[in-house]
Motif scaffolding. Structure first.
Motif, PDB file in Angstrom:
ATOM      1  N   VAL A   1       0.785  -1.092   0.171  1.00 48.52           N
ATOM      2  CA  VAL A   1      -0.007  -0.055  -0.082  1.00 48.52           C
ATOM      3  C   VAL A   1       0.890   1.195  -0.058  1.00 48.52           C
ATOM      4  CG1 VAL A   1      -1.623   1.147   1.323  1.00 48.52           C
ATOM      5  CG2 VAL A   1      -1.810  -1.197   1.200  1.00 48.52           C
ATOM      6  N   CYS A   2       0.526   1.986  -0.763  1.00 54.58           N
ATOM      7  CA  CYS A   2       1.151   3.516  -0.846  1.00 54.58           C
ATOM      8  C   CYS A   2      -0.029   4.605  -0.866  1.00 54.58           C
ATOM      9  CB  CYS A   2       2.190   3.747  -2.036  1.00 54.58           C
ATOM     10  SG  CYS A   2       1.515   3.527  -3.615  1.00 54.58           S
ATOM     11  N   LEU A   3       0.315   5.860  -1.292  1.00 58.08           N
ATOM     12  CA  LEU A   3      -0.896   6.823  -1.419  1.00 58.08           C
ATOM     13  C   LEU A   3      -1.691   6.835  -2.872  1.00 58.08           C
ATOM     14  CD1 LEU A   3      -2.073   9.526  -0.250  1.00 58.08           C
ATOM     15  CD2 LEU A   3      -0.322  10.681  -1.467  1.00 58.08           C
ATOM     16  N   GLY A   4      -1.126   6.864  -3.711  1.00 53.98           N
ATOM     17  CA  GLY A   4      -1.940   6.710  -5.204  1.00 53.98           C
ATOM     18  C   GLY A   4      -1.774   5.657  -5.859  1.00 53.98           C
ATOM     19  N   ASN A   5      -0.992   4.422  -5.383  1.00 51.09           N
ATOM     20  CA  ASN A   5      -1.170   2.902  -6.117  1.00 51.09           C
ATOM     21  C   ASN A   5      -0.823   3.175  -7.499  1.00 51.09           C
ATOM     22  OD1 ASN A   5      -3.461   0.441  -6.814  1.00 51.09           O
ATOM     23  ND2 ASN A   5      -1.323   0.316  -6.027  1.00 51.09           N
ATOM     24  N   ILE A   6       0.077   4.079  -7.911  1.00 45.66           N
ATOM     25  CA  ILE A   6       0.666   4.229  -9.396  1.00 45.66           C
ATOM     26  C   ILE A   6       2.170   4.234  -9.392  1.00 45.66           C
ATOM     27  CG2 ILE A   6      -1.261   5.192 -10.164  1.00 45.66           C
ATOM     28  CD1 ILE A   6       0.236   8.169  -9.877  1.00 45.66           C
ATOM     29  N   CYS A   7       2.704   4.378  -8.114  1.00 48.75           N
ATOM     30  CA  CYS A   7       4.291   4.469  -8.042  1.00 48.75           C
ATOM     31  C   CYS A   7       4.963   3.238  -7.443  1.00 48.75           C
ATOM     32  CB  CYS A   7       4.844   5.799  -7.812  1.00 48.75           C
ATOM     33  SG  CYS A   7       4.377   6.949  -8.878  1.00 48.75           S
ATOM     34  N   ARG A   8       4.911   3.565  -6.043  1.00 51.01           N
ATOM     35  CA  ARG A   8       5.608   2.729  -4.993  1.00 51.01           C
ATOM     36  C   ARG A   8       4.912   1.145  -4.868  1.00 51.01           C
ATOM     37  NH1 ARG A   8       5.434   6.629  -0.252  1.00 51.01           N
ATOM     38  NH2 ARG A   8       3.518   7.214  -1.248  1.00 51.01           N
ATOM     39  N   SER A   9       3.579   1.316  -4.693  1.00 55.31           N
ATOM     40  CA  SER A   9       3.076  -0.192  -4.434  1.00 55.31           C
ATOM     41  C   SER A   9       2.833  -0.897  -5.528  1.00 55.31           C
ATOM     42  CB  SER A   9       1.825   0.015  -3.541  1.00 55.31           C
ATOM     43  OG  SER A   9       0.667   0.695  -4.288  1.00 55.31           O
TER      44      SER A   9
ATOM     45  N   ALA B   1      10.471   6.470   0.082  1.00 57.76           N
ATOM     46  CA  ALA B   1      10.100   7.749  -0.072  1.00 57.76           C
ATOM     47  C   ALA B   1       9.172   8.043  -1.588  1.00 57.76           C
ATOM     48  CB  ALA B   1      11.061   8.738  -0.174  1.00 57.76           C
ATOM     49  N   ASP B   2       8.175   8.955  -1.343  1.00 57.23           N
ATOM     50  CA  ASP B   2       7.265   8.975  -2.619  1.00 57.23           C
ATOM     51  C   ASP B   2       8.245   9.727  -3.576  1.00 57.23           C
ATOM     52  OD1 ASP B   2       5.347   9.817  -4.189  1.00 57.23           O
ATOM     53  OD2 ASP B   2       4.020  10.760  -2.681  1.00 57.23           O
ATOM     54  N   PRO B   3       8.237   9.006  -4.753  1.00 56.52           N
ATOM     55  CA  PRO B   3       9.033   9.470  -6.075  1.00 56.52           C
ATOM     56  C   PRO B   3       8.202  10.347  -6.756  1.00 56.52           C
ATOM     57  CG  PRO B   3       8.243   7.209  -6.524  1.00 56.52           C
ATOM     58  CD  PRO B   3       7.598   7.562  -5.255  1.00 56.52           C
ATOM     59  N   TYR B   4       6.850  10.627  -6.640  1.00 56.47           N
ATOM     60  CA  TYR B   4       6.040  11.268  -7.596  1.00 56.47           C
ATOM     61  C   TYR B   4       6.474  12.479  -8.059  1.00 56.47           C
ATOM     62  CZ  TYR B   4       1.471  12.263  -9.643  1.00 56.47           C
ATOM     63  OH  TYR B   4       0.290  12.693 -10.564  1.00 56.47           O
ATOM     64  N   PHE B   5       6.832  13.544  -7.283  1.00 55.61           N
ATOM     65  CA  PHE B   5       7.165  14.916  -7.563  1.00 55.61           C
ATOM     66  C   PHE B   5       8.552  15.118  -7.768  1.00 55.61           C
ATOM     67  CE2 PHE B   5       3.055  15.296  -5.286  1.00 55.61           C
ATOM     68  CZ  PHE B   5       2.345  15.809  -6.120  1.00 55.61           C
ATOM     69  N   GLY B   6       9.467  14.174  -7.781  1.00 52.46           N
ATOM     70  CA  GLY B   6      10.886  14.088  -7.997  1.00 52.46           C
ATOM     71  C   GLY B   6      11.251  13.480  -9.114  1.00 52.46           C
TER      72      GLY B   6
ATOM     73  N   TRP C   1      -7.601   9.035  -6.172  1.00 49.27           N
ATOM     74  CA  TRP C   1      -7.322   9.727  -7.137  1.00 49.27           C
ATOM     75  C   TRP C   1      -7.075   9.071  -8.597  1.00 49.27           C
ATOM     76  CZ3 TRP C   1      -4.127  10.503  -2.772  1.00 49.27           C
ATOM     77  CH2 TRP C   1      -4.702  11.542  -2.039  1.00 49.27           C
ATOM     78  N   HIS C   2      -6.347   7.777  -8.299  1.00 52.72           N
ATOM     79  CA  HIS C   2      -5.848   7.049  -9.477  1.00 52.72           C
ATOM     80  C   HIS C   2      -6.433   5.680  -9.659  1.00 52.72           C
ATOM     81  CE1 HIS C   2      -2.967  10.142 -10.040  1.00 52.72           C
ATOM     82  NE2 HIS C   2      -2.664  10.255  -8.689  1.00 52.72           N
ATOM     83  N   VAL C   3      -7.752   5.683  -9.165  1.00 57.99           N
ATOM     84  CA  VAL C   3      -8.447   4.241  -9.331  1.00 57.99           C
ATOM     85  C   VAL C   3      -8.521   4.000 -10.695  1.00 57.99           C
ATOM     86  CG1 VAL C   3     -10.746   3.207  -8.903  1.00 57.99           C
ATOM     87  CG2 VAL C   3      -9.508   4.470  -6.972  1.00 57.99           C
TER      88      VAL C   3
END
Ligand code: 4NP
Length: 170
Positions: free
Chosen positions: A19-27, A136-141, A57-59
């Protein structure tokens, strides 16, 4: 002489949801890495794997293009995965609900039935020889963040499989 031992006992399985926040990067990256390692260990029928996000947001979305690119370069295909949001019923379905960071843990605790709270873990608990606590969340990096996520997922999934192996012996 060959001794044939037959057992009708069903084989034990363990189910894990990353599990992560958006389920589009880490998880999804953790799911892809874990699937690959579990297949290599011939444990695909014993360790069941999924991923989800705490947010909605990304379902229905594919994994982030950068996550797919970085994973693809290491041989992990994330293209079939789609975003979904975790719900209280997932704590019944999964033996382990494995979060990427402390914010995910807090969000999971807020929806988890009290009896199942011990199913919530941090992924990096399973990585040997590190005091890094979070993925760490990579989304904004930049791209380096996605490589770091892969490095962490590879190390932690190896440790997770090693931790699960003794529990699969019935
Ligand atoms: P993830 O990354 O939690 O690793 O999937 C994020 C994806 C999307 C957003 C934040 C983090 N977002 O703000 O949309």
């Amino acid at each position: 002489m060959t001794v044939c031992v037959r057992s009708n006992a069903p084989m034990k399985t363990i189910s894990v949801c990353f599990v992560c926040l958006g389920n589009i990067c880490r998880s999804p990256t953790a799911e892809g890495v874990m699937r690959h390692q579990v297949e290599a260990a011939r444990l695909s029928d014993r360790i069941l794997i999924d991923s989800a996000g705490t947010g909605d947001w990304h379902v229905g979305a594919s994994p982030d293009r950068r996550a797919q690119q970085a994973a693809g370069e290491r041989g992990y295909d994330l293209s079939a995965l789609r975003g979904r949001q975790i719900g209280p019923e997932d704590f019944e379905r999964f033996d382990l609900v494995i979060a990427m960071d402390d914010a995910n843990v807090a969000a999971l605790k807020a929806i988890c039935p009290p009896a199942q709270r011990d199913r919530i873990r941090l992924l990096m608990e399973f990585a040997p020889a590190t005091d890094i606590r979070e993925v760490a969340d990579p989304y904004f990096g930049g791209d380096a963040g996605f490589e770091r996520v892969l490095d962490q997922c590879e190390a932690a999934c190896r440790g997770l499989i090693a931790a699960l192996r003794p529990q699969l012996i019935t």
